[in-house]
Design an enzyme around this catalytic site. Structure first.
Site, PDB file in Angstrom:
ATOM      1  N   CYS A 177      44.761  27.878  45.589  1.00 46.22           N
ATOM      2  CA  CYS A 177      44.129  27.272  46.475  1.00 46.22           C
ATOM      3  C   CYS A 177      43.941  25.397  46.081  1.00 46.22           C
ATOM      4  O   CYS A 177      44.488  25.311  47.495  1.00 46.22           O
ATOM      5  CB  CYS A 177      42.842  27.941  47.139  1.00 46.22           C
ATOM      6  SG  CYS A 177      42.320  27.441  48.125  1.00 46.22           S
TER       7      CYS A 177
ATOM      8  N   CYS B 277      36.357  33.386  47.725  1.00 46.38           N
ATOM      9  CA  CYS B 277      35.761  33.919  48.921  1.00 46.38           C
ATOM     10  C   CYS B 277      35.933  34.967  49.366  1.00 46.38           C
ATOM     11  O   CYS B 277      35.271  35.707  50.430  1.00 46.38           O
ATOM     12  CB  CYS B 277      36.264  32.351  49.538  1.00 46.38           C
ATOM     13  SG  CYS B 277      38.061  31.950  50.079  1.00 46.38           S
TER      14      CYS B 277
END
Length: 354
Positions: A102, A199
């Site tokens: 990410c 997440c």
């Protein structure tokens, strides 16, 4: 200087924005929304980032600071570049590090380049505990002063061309000092808990998440001697080095030695069989020319003990063979191998095999 701050809604990115504004920069708050969470699903007890509540918190902090705030809906980008990668790696018997991916492909390196083109920023600042330093003629990432919070490992895959666009305002600060600053300036997130979970898992284990995507795929659990020990309901429930939850009985502790995706089997064995003195990288991402590397050590998993590197050389298939001066336990395909010289992050790559 025109600086965008990647605001996750937490205390770290909020204080980063505050410090930059106090320094006299033109600051823009930027938040990425990655998830659509049903109202029936509460995130109150989850320690995740980038939720709808985090987006609201980032907007509140921006209003408090008197800075403009932009939210980008990047749910599709995040799914394609991070979640799909995560699922595919587990399907291939690996244990990926989605945060490192990410940082390279979505919210740090890529976001910095995107904002430079879209809104003409000079820098992108984030709440990472890391530093940007000059070293041997190159601008590179280094460990934070607060080693207990250092996050440089997760930045090992960020491309060298993106480092010049990045700032880490918290690199010289401790976490306690950051919270103190937030309280002194009455930021609404001063007491907010840190996000620690992956997440998009929303509190679930990786295996539980992937099961919902690929379903149950039964296979065998086999001892390294060849003896069949039992069955599993999916290789995604296992990682190299795992001891608990194997679902098999033996006269001594067993660990996952290998995950064979082709045969859909999990190989287990004794702890000493997990020691290796080398590994193979898919590729090597360098933050400075490799011919300038000296006295190199590697970290093969977040928080793992650093180990001295004896040699790094390119292989015929374009990967890299890394040899260590001592044996390392539990090297895991899919994880990031980060290289350091002192506190300086030299680069890193994804472990292909051991």
């Amino acid at each position: 200087m025109r600086v965008a701050v990647g605001m996750s809604g937490g205390v770290d990115s909020s204080v980063s924005a505050l410090l930059l504004k106090m320094a006299g920069h033109e600051v823009i708050g930027v938040t990425l929304r990655f998830h659509t969470i049903p109202e029936s699903c509460s995130t109150d007890d989850l320690r995740v980032c980038c939720s709808p509540e985090d987006v609201k918190d980032a907007a509140k902090v921006s209003e408090k600071l008197g800075i403009p705030h932009i939210t980008f809906d990047w749910e599709r980008i995040f799914k394609e570049r991070v979640i799909d990668y995560f699922v595919q790696e587990y399907a291939e018997g690996k244990t990926p590090n989605p945060c490192a991916i990410c940082n390279r492909d979505v919210k740090t390196g890529f976001l910095a380049r995107y904002l430079r083109e879209a809104v003409g920023i000079d820098k992108l600042a984030t709440g990472h505990y890391a530093r940007i330093v000059e070293y041997k003629g190159s601008k590179v990432i280094a460990k934070a002063e607060d080693k207990s919070k250092d996050q440089s490992y997760f930045l090992a895959l960020v491309r060298s061309k993106d480092i010049d666009l990045i700032e880490f305002p918290l690199g010289e600060l401790t976490k306690d000092r950051v919270r103190q600053i937030a309280k002194e300036h009455n930021l609404p997130v001063a007491e907010k808990r840190d996000s620690q979970e992956v997440c998009f898992l929303m509190g679930r284990k990786p295996g539980e998440f992937i099961k919902d995507v690929v379903g149950v795929k039964e296979g065998l659990i086999v001892h390294s001697s060849g003896k069949v020990m039992g069955k599993h309901t999916g290789i995604h429930n296992f990682t190299v080095g795992q001891r608990k939850g194997l679902g098999v009985a033996y006269h001594e502790p067993l660990y996952v030695l290998q995950i064979d995706a082709k045969e859909n089997k999990v190989v287990v064995g004794e702890k000493e069989k997990l020691y290796r003195d080398s590994l193979k990288l898919l590729y090597l991402n360098t933050h400075m020319p490799i011919n300038q590397w000296e006295d190199v050590y590697a970290v093969v998993r977040y928080r793992s003990k650093p180990v001295r590197v004896k040699d790094i050389r390119e292989t015929q298939d374009g990967g890299y063979l890394v040899e260590f001066e001592e044996k390392v336990w539990g090297i895991t395909p899919g994880q990031v191998c980060a290289f350091y010289e002192g506190d300086v992050l030299l680069g890193g790559g994804i472990i292909a095999q051991v």
